[in-house]
Design an enzyme around this catalytic site. Structure first.
Site, PDB file in Angstrom:
ATOM      1  N   ASP A   1       0.860  -1.186   0.000  1.00 31.91           N
ATOM      2  CA  ASP A   1       0.000   0.000   0.000  1.00 31.91           C
ATOM      3  C   ASP A   1       0.904   1.248   0.000  1.00 31.91           C
ATOM      4  O   ASP A   1       2.131   1.146   0.164  1.00 31.91           O
ATOM      5  CB  ASP A   1      -0.852  -0.076   1.276  1.00 31.91           C
ATOM      6  CG  ASP A   1      -1.895   1.018   1.385  1.00 31.91           C
ATOM      7  OD1 ASP A   1      -2.262   1.600   0.346  1.00 31.91           O
ATOM      8  OD2 ASP A   1      -2.361   1.272   2.523  1.00 31.91           O
TER       9      ASP A   1
ATOM     10  N   GLU B   1       2.661   5.290  -3.782  1.00 36.46           N
ATOM     11  CA  GLU B   1       2.651   6.341  -4.830  1.00 36.46           C
ATOM     12  C   GLU B   1       3.969   7.094  -4.903  1.00 36.46           C
ATOM     13  O   GLU B   1       4.324   7.509  -6.014  1.00 36.46           O
ATOM     14  CB  GLU B   1       1.489   7.310  -4.564  1.00 36.46           C
ATOM     15  CG  GLU B   1       0.121   6.681  -4.754  1.00 36.46           C
ATOM     16  CD  GLU B   1      -0.262   5.698  -3.656  1.00 36.46           C
ATOM     17  OE1 GLU B   1       0.282   5.825  -2.538  1.00 36.46           O
ATOM     18  OE2 GLU B   1      -1.061   4.790  -3.911  1.00 36.46           O
TER      19      GLU B   1
ATOM     20  N   ASP C   1      -8.997   3.770  -2.364  1.00 37.41           N
ATOM     21  CA  ASP C   1      -9.988   4.150  -1.354  1.00 37.41           C
ATOM     22  C   ASP C   1     -11.264   4.690  -1.981  1.00 37.41           C
ATOM     23  O   ASP C   1     -11.547   5.890  -1.926  1.00 37.41           O
ATOM     24  CB  ASP C   1      -9.371   5.170  -0.396  1.00 37.41           C
ATOM     25  CG  ASP C   1      -8.219   4.572   0.383  1.00 37.41           C
ATOM     26  OD1 ASP C   1      -8.106   3.327   0.429  1.00 37.41           O
ATOM     27  OD2 ASP C   1      -7.422   5.347   0.947  1.00 37.41           O
TER      28      ASP C   1
HETATM   29  O1  MIG Z   1      -3.480   5.822   5.130  1.00 38.58           O
HETATM   30  O2  MIG Z   1      -3.637   0.582   5.716  1.00 38.58           O
HETATM   31  O3  MIG Z   1      -5.913   2.264   0.482  1.00 38.58           O
HETATM   32  O4  MIG Z   1      -6.997   0.047   1.777  1.00 38.58           O
HETATM   33  O5  MIG Z   1      -6.977   0.052   4.584  1.00 38.58           O
HETATM   34  C1  MIG Z   1      -4.358   4.781   4.800  1.00 38.58           C
HETATM   35  C2  MIG Z   1      -4.756   1.378   5.931  1.00 38.58           C
HETATM   36  C3  MIG Z   1      -3.570   3.560   4.479  1.00 38.58           C
HETATM   37  C4  MIG Z   1      -4.886   2.975   2.519  1.00 38.58           C
HETATM   38  C5  MIG Z   1      -5.419   1.828   1.725  1.00 38.58           C
HETATM   39  C6  MIG Z   1      -6.486   1.134   2.520  1.00 38.58           C
HETATM   40  C7  MIG Z   1      -5.934   0.659   3.834  1.00 38.58           C
HETATM   41  C8  MIG Z   1      -5.361   1.848   4.604  1.00 38.58           C
HETATM   42  N1  MIG Z   1      -4.345   2.527   3.799  1.00 38.58           N
END
Ligand code: MIG
Length: 858
Positions: A424, A427, A507
Site C-alpha cells: 500500500d 505512490e 480508497d
Molecule cells: O493511510 O492501511 O488504500 O486500503 O486500509 C491509509 C490502511 C492507508 C490505505 C489503503 C487502505 C488501507 C489503509 N491505507
C-alpha cells in the site's frame, strides 16, 4: 491540413521553430523545397525511417507488422533505449519494411500499417491496412513544452472517435471530451472525475471507423492526455519531461490490440487459484481474536472464503515486518489455524521503513548498512512521516535494493506461512505535506540491467515507484519460493506492472455511484493489462447500507478479484451484516462464484497467457458494434463480459428500482440463472446522436436486441452467449477443498459453439512444463436439431480432480431420443435426463481421456 496550420508567424509554428533554433519564417514560411529541404533530412533504415531537422531527430521503427515505435530526441540524439515497461525482447524485435518517398513525405509500409512522415515538420500519419487513418499529427512531430523540458504531441481526433483505457480513471469508459493526468496520488475518498489517482498506465485504445488501435506513451514523468477537452478535434499528449517514446498498435481488432500490448509490456502474472476465491479484509480488526472470529463466522455461516487480510493493525507501532505481540499474541499459530481451515492469510507490508536507529529494527539496520534508501537533493537519506512516524523510503530502482527488500519477507513467507502480501502507500504517499508525496528533487539511483547507471530525480521516478515496490516484493517472494506463484497486490503502479500481479482501485466510497463506476474502472484497468484487479466490495470510505453491500457482492461475484474491505471508521461490512435476508442473498452469489471457478480459472489462464483481460468491455467481444460500428459500450453503460461467454448486465443506475434496458448483441443469448433462451426480445432502440430515438429496422436474428429488466435486489441479470460452453463445479467452501462430483459442462447451443476448461495444481509453475490440463469443448446444432457435443482429449499431463463430466445441454424444448456419436455407441446406452421446465437435457459420462462426441438425438 497539418501543414497549412504551420504558416509563418503562427503561434505553434513559432514555438516549434524556436525549439529548433530557427526563425519561424525560415522553417515554415518559405517554399518547402528551399528552406525546409535544407533543414530536414530522411534516412532510410531497413526497419523504418529517421527524420532529422536541426537538433530534432525522430526514429520510427517497426517491431512487428502491427507495432511501430516512435522516438524523438530534441538535442541531436535519441533518448536512451531503456524502459521499465516495454520488454527488451519486444524493443529488440524488428521486421523489414518497404520504404517510399514523395516530394512532401517519406515513409514505409508493413503488412499491417503505413507510416508517412511529412518532410516539412515531421508530422507522422499512421494508416492501417484498410487505409483507415489511425493517427495524424496536427502540429508536426512534437512541440516543446513552454516550461522547458516537456513536450506536447497533437493529433487529430476524427469525427467518430472514441477512446478507452488509461487505467484507474474514475468516470465513463469513453475518455472522449476529457483530460487526464498521470501522477500517482494517494486519493482517499476520491469521487467521480477526480484525477489523477493511484496509477500511471499511459496506454489507450482508440476507435475510428469501425476499427481499433492502441497508443502507448512510455514516459514515467508527469504526463497528460487530452481527448478533445481543451480543443475539440485535438488529442494532445504531453509530459513535463523525459523521452518522447511512443508505440502505435494497429488492430483493427481490439483483441489484437490487447494481445499486442501484452507482447510489448508483458502478460499479467498468473495468480494462484485461491486469488479467485472470496476474500475478506478490513482496516480495524484490532486484535487476533477479532480476525479469528471473522474467519470462524464465515465457516459457521457456510459462506465460502479463501483469504483473510491483515491491515496495518497487526503491526507494532505500524512498523512494516513487525507483529504487535500484545494484540496478536499467537500470530504464527493464528496463520497456521487459518491455513488448516483452507483460508490464506494476506498481510500488508508497506514500504516505509521506520527511522529507528539503534533499536534492533532489522529492516532499518540492514537497509541503512547497505545504503538502500532514497536521498534528498542534498544527498542525505530522506526522512518523512507516514504510518510509523519518521520513515525512510527504499530506492527500488536499484536491483540491489529490490533484492534486499525481498529478503525482508523471509519470516512471514517461509516461517509464518503468510500466503500473499499487500503493498500500500507506494505512490509514494507521505503525510503532512500538501503534495502528498516526496520532493521532486529527491534523488533516486537507477542501477539496473539494461539502463545506464545514474542519479534520477523523483520527478522521473515518482510514477515508477509503486511498480518497482510491487516488483521487489514479487521477485523477492519468487527468490524465497521459486516454484510458488506470488500473490502481491499494489496500489500504485506503472504500465507493465501487470507482470507482478494484482492491483485494486484504492480508497473508493460506500456509495451507489462508486458501485456503478467500479465497472468501467475495472474494465479500464483490464485494458491496461491489469486484469487481476478488484474494487473494495461495499466501498472503503463511509458505511455501506445493507442494500448497497448486497448489490456490490452480486456484481463483484463476476469481477476478477473479489475482496470485501473497508475503512477503520466505517461500520462493519462483512457479508452477514444487515440481517439474514441479506446474508442469504450474498451467500447465494458467493456460492455462484465458487461454482463458476473452472470457468473463472480458464478465463484467468487465458488472460495470463494472451493478455486478453478477464473482464471485457463489450467492444472486445463484439467489435462490429452498433448500427454504424459505434462501440456497444457507449449505449449500455454497465454491461460487461466475463470471458467470451458471460455478459453481466448490472443496473446502470444501481440504486433505482425503475426498469432498464439490456442490449443483447447479435447472435442469441441464454439466461445464466435458468439456462433458458432469453425471451421478451425487443428490437433495438436507442437515443441517437442528435437526441433522436432510433429504432433499428433490422430485427432478424443477426441484429442486436433489447430486453427490459425490472431490477430486484436479490437478482442480477447475467446472460450466456449462444454458442458457449461453460465448465462449473460442485460447491466448495474454499478453493483448497476438492470438489466432490463431476465437472459440469453447460452447453448453450449456437453458432461457433466452443469453450474449454483449464486446470493445473493452482499454485506452482509446473504448468510451464506442461503439467496442466486443457480440454477443448465444442458443439454443433445439426440439421435435424440434434446437438452434438465434443469433449476433446485433454492436453497436458496434469490430472484434474474430476473423474466424470455431467453434460447439460440447454435450449431443448423436448426430451431427446437418446445419445449417439462415438461416445454414445458403447454397449450400455447412456441415460439422458430431461428437465422440461429448464429446457435442458443432461447426461453423465466418464472423463476417460479420449476425445468423444455425444450426439443428442432430437
Ligand atoms: O493511510 O492501511 O488504500 O486500503 O486500509 C491509509 C490502511 C492507508 C490505505 C489503503 C487502505 C488501507 C489503509 N491505507
Amino acid at each position: 491540413m497539418a501543414l497549412s496550420m504551420m504558416g509563418c508567424g503562427s503561434r505553434i509554428g513559432a514555438l516549434l521553430a524556436s525549439a529548433l533554433g530557427l526563425s519561424p519564417c525560415v522553417a515554415y514560411a518559405s517554399a518547402p523545397e528551399t528552406a525546409t529541404a535544407a533543414a530536414s533530412a530522411f534516412h532510410v533504415l531497413s526497419t523504418g525511417i529517421e527524420w532529422q531537422h536541426g537538433p530534432v531527430v525522430m526514429r520510427i521503427t517497426v517491431l512487428r507488422d502491427d507495432v511501430v515505435r516512435v522516438r524523438i530526441g530534441r538535442n541531436g540524439a535519441l533518448p536512451e533505449d531503456a524502459s521499465w515497461a516495454a520488454l527488451p525482447a519486444a524493443r529488440r524485435a524488428s521486421v523489414a519494411v518497404t520504404g517510399f518517398s514523395t516530394a512532401d513525405a517519406a515513409g514505409f509500409s508493413t503488412g499491417a500499417m503505413k507510416v508517412s512522415v511529412a518532410r516539412r515538420d515531421g508530422g507522422v500519419t499512421v494508416t492501417d491496412r484498410t487505409g483507415r487513418v489511425l493517427l495524424s499529427d496536427l502540429d508536426g512531430a512534437v512541440l516543446p513544452d513552454r516550461r522547458g523540458a516537456g513536450f506536447t504531441i497533437t493529433k487529430a481526433i476524427p469525427d467518430d472517435a472514441h477512446y478507452f483505457g488509461l487505467g484507474d480513471k474514475f468516470g465513463p469508459l469513453d475518455r472522449l471530451g476529457r483530460s487526464f493526468v498521470m501522477w500517482n496520488t494517494d486519493s482517499y475518498g476520491y469521487q467521480e472525475g477526480q484525477d489523477p489517482l493511484y496509477k500511471d498506465i499511459p496506454f489507450f485504445i482508440g476507435y475510428t471507423k469501425g476499427g481499433y488501435y492502441g497508443v502507448f506513451l512510455d514516459n514515467s514523468w508527469r504526463t497528460s492526455f487530452d481527448f478533445g477537452k481543451a480543443r475539440r478535434g485535438e488529442l494532445t499528449i504531453g509530459a513535463d519531461g523525459g523521452p518522447v517514446d511512443y508505440y502505435v498498435l494497429a488492430g483493427p481488432d481490439p483483441g489484437d490490440v490487447e494481445r499486442a500490448y501484452a507482447w510489448l509490456t508483458g502478460t499479467p502474472a498468473m495468480q494462484p487459484l485461491w486469488a479467485l476465491g472470496f476474500q475478506q479484509s478490513r482496516w480495524g480488526y484490532p486484535t487476533e481474536r477479532d480476525v479469528r472470529s471473522v474467519v470462524a463466522r464465515y465457516r459457521h455461516d457456510r459462506i465460502p472464503l479463501d483469504a483473510i487480510w491483515l491491515d496495518i493493525d497487526y503491526q507494532q507501532h505500524f512498523r512494516p515486518f513487525t507483529v504487535d505481540p500484545g494484540t496478536f499474541p499467537t500470530f504464527g499459530r493464528m496463520v497456521a489455524d487459518f491455513t488448516a481451515q483452507r483460508v490464506h492469510t494476506v498481510a500488508i507490508t508497506d514500504l516505509h521503513i521506520a527511522d529507528l536507529p539503534n533499536a534492533g529494527y532489522a529492516p532499518y539496520d540492514s537497509g541503512m548498512a547497505q545504503d538502500r534508501f532514497v536521498k534528498t537533493g542534498a544527498g542525505q537519506p530522506y526522512v518523512a512521516p507516514v504510518w510509523p512516524g519518521p520513515t525512510l523510503f527504499p530506492d527500488f530502482t536499484q536491483a540491489a535494493t529490490r533484492a534486499w527488500w525481498g529478503t525482508l519477507y523471509r519470516q512471514f513467507y517461509l516461517e509464518d506461512g503468510i500466503a500473499g502480501f499487500w503493498n500500500d502507500m507506494d505512490e509514494p504517499a507521505i503525510f503532512e505535506t500538501p503534495t502528498k508525496t516526496m520532493p521532486l528533487d529527491n534523488r533516486h539511483r537507477i542501477d539496473e540491467p539494461g539502463f545506464a547507471s545514474r542519479v534520477a530525480f523523483h520527478r522521473e521516478i515518482h510514477n515508477l515507484y509503486g511498480m518497482q515496490n510491487h516488483r521487489a516484493t514479487y521477485e523477492g517472494l519468487l527468490a524465497l519460493k521459486p516454484d510458488e506463484r506470488p500473490f502481491v497486490m499494489t496500489r500504485a503502479t506503472y504500465a507493465g506492472g501487470q507482470r507482478y500481479g494484482v492491483t485494486w482501485t484504492g480508497d473508493n466510497s460506500s456509495t451507489w455511484n462508486h458501485l456503478r463506476l467500479t465497472i468501467p474502472m475495472l474494465e479500464s484497468l483490464g485494458l491496461g493489462g491489469f486484469t487481476f484487479s478488484g474494487a473494495d466490495i461495499g466501498g472503503f470510505a463511509g458505511s455501506a447500507s445493507a442494500d448497497l453491500l448486497t448489490r456490490w457482492i452480486e456484481v463483484a461475484t463476476f469481477t476478477p478479484i473479489a475482496r470485501d474491505h473497508s475503512d477503520e471508521q466505517s461500520l462493519p461490512q462483512e457479508p452477514w451484516i444487515g440481517g439474514r435476508r441479506h446474508e442469504d442473498i450474498r451467500r447465494r452469489f458467493i456460492e455462484a462464484r465458487y461454482r463458476l471457478l473452472p470457468y473463472l480459472y480458464t478465463v484467468a489462464e487465458e488472460a495470463a497467457r494472451t493478455g486478453l483481460p478477464m473482464m471485457r468491455p463489450l467492444f472486445l467481444e463484439f467489435p462490429e458494434g452498433l448500427l454504424d460500428g459505434t462501440p456497444l459500450d457507449l449505449a449500455t453503460g454497465s454491461q460487461f463480459m466475463l470471458g467470451r461467454a458471460l455478459m453481466v448486465a448490472a443496473p446502470p443506475t444501481p440504486e433505482s428500482p425503475g426498469p432498464y434496458s439490456v442490449i443483447l448483441p447479435a447472435g442469441g443469448w441464454y439466461e445464466y440463472w435458468t439456462g433458458r433462451p432469453v425471451g421478451g426480445l425487443r428490437p433495438l432502440s436507442l437515443w441517437g446522436a442528435g437526441g433522436l430515438f432510433i429504432t433499428l429496422k433490422d430485427t432478424g436474428p443477426a441484429a442486436p436486441h433489447m430486453v427490459s429488466i425490472t431490477p430486484r435486489l436479490d437478482q442480477l441479470p447475467v446472460y450466456v452467449r449462444a454458442g458457449s460452453i461453460i465448465p462449473r463445479q460442485p460447491l466448495v467452501q474454499s478453493t483448497g477443498e476438492t470438489p466432490r462430483g463431476p465437472l459440469e459442462i453447460d452447453v448453450y447451443p449456437g453458432a461457433n459453439c466452443q469453450g474449454s476448461v483449464y486446470a493445473d495444481d493452482g499454485h506452482s509453475f509446473a504448468f510451464r512444463q506442461g503439467v496442466y490440463s486443457r480440454v477443448a469443448l465444442s458443439c454443433t446444432v445439426e440439421a435435424d436439431h440434434g446437438v452434438a457435443v465434443t469433449i476433446g482429449r485433454p492436453e497436458g499431463s496434469f490430472q484434474p480432480w474430476w473423474r466424470s463430466y455431467r453434460v447439460v445441454v440447454h435450449g431443448f424444448d423436448h426430451a431427446p431420443h437418446g445419445i449417439g456419436g462415438n461416445g454414445g455407441n458403447g454397449t450400455r446406452p447412456i441415460p439422458v435426463a430431461y428437465d422440461g421446465a429448464a429446457g435442458s437435457a443432461q447426461f453423465t459420462v466418464s472423463a476417460d481421456g479420449a476425445a468423444n462426441t455425444y450426439r443428442l438425438r432430437p
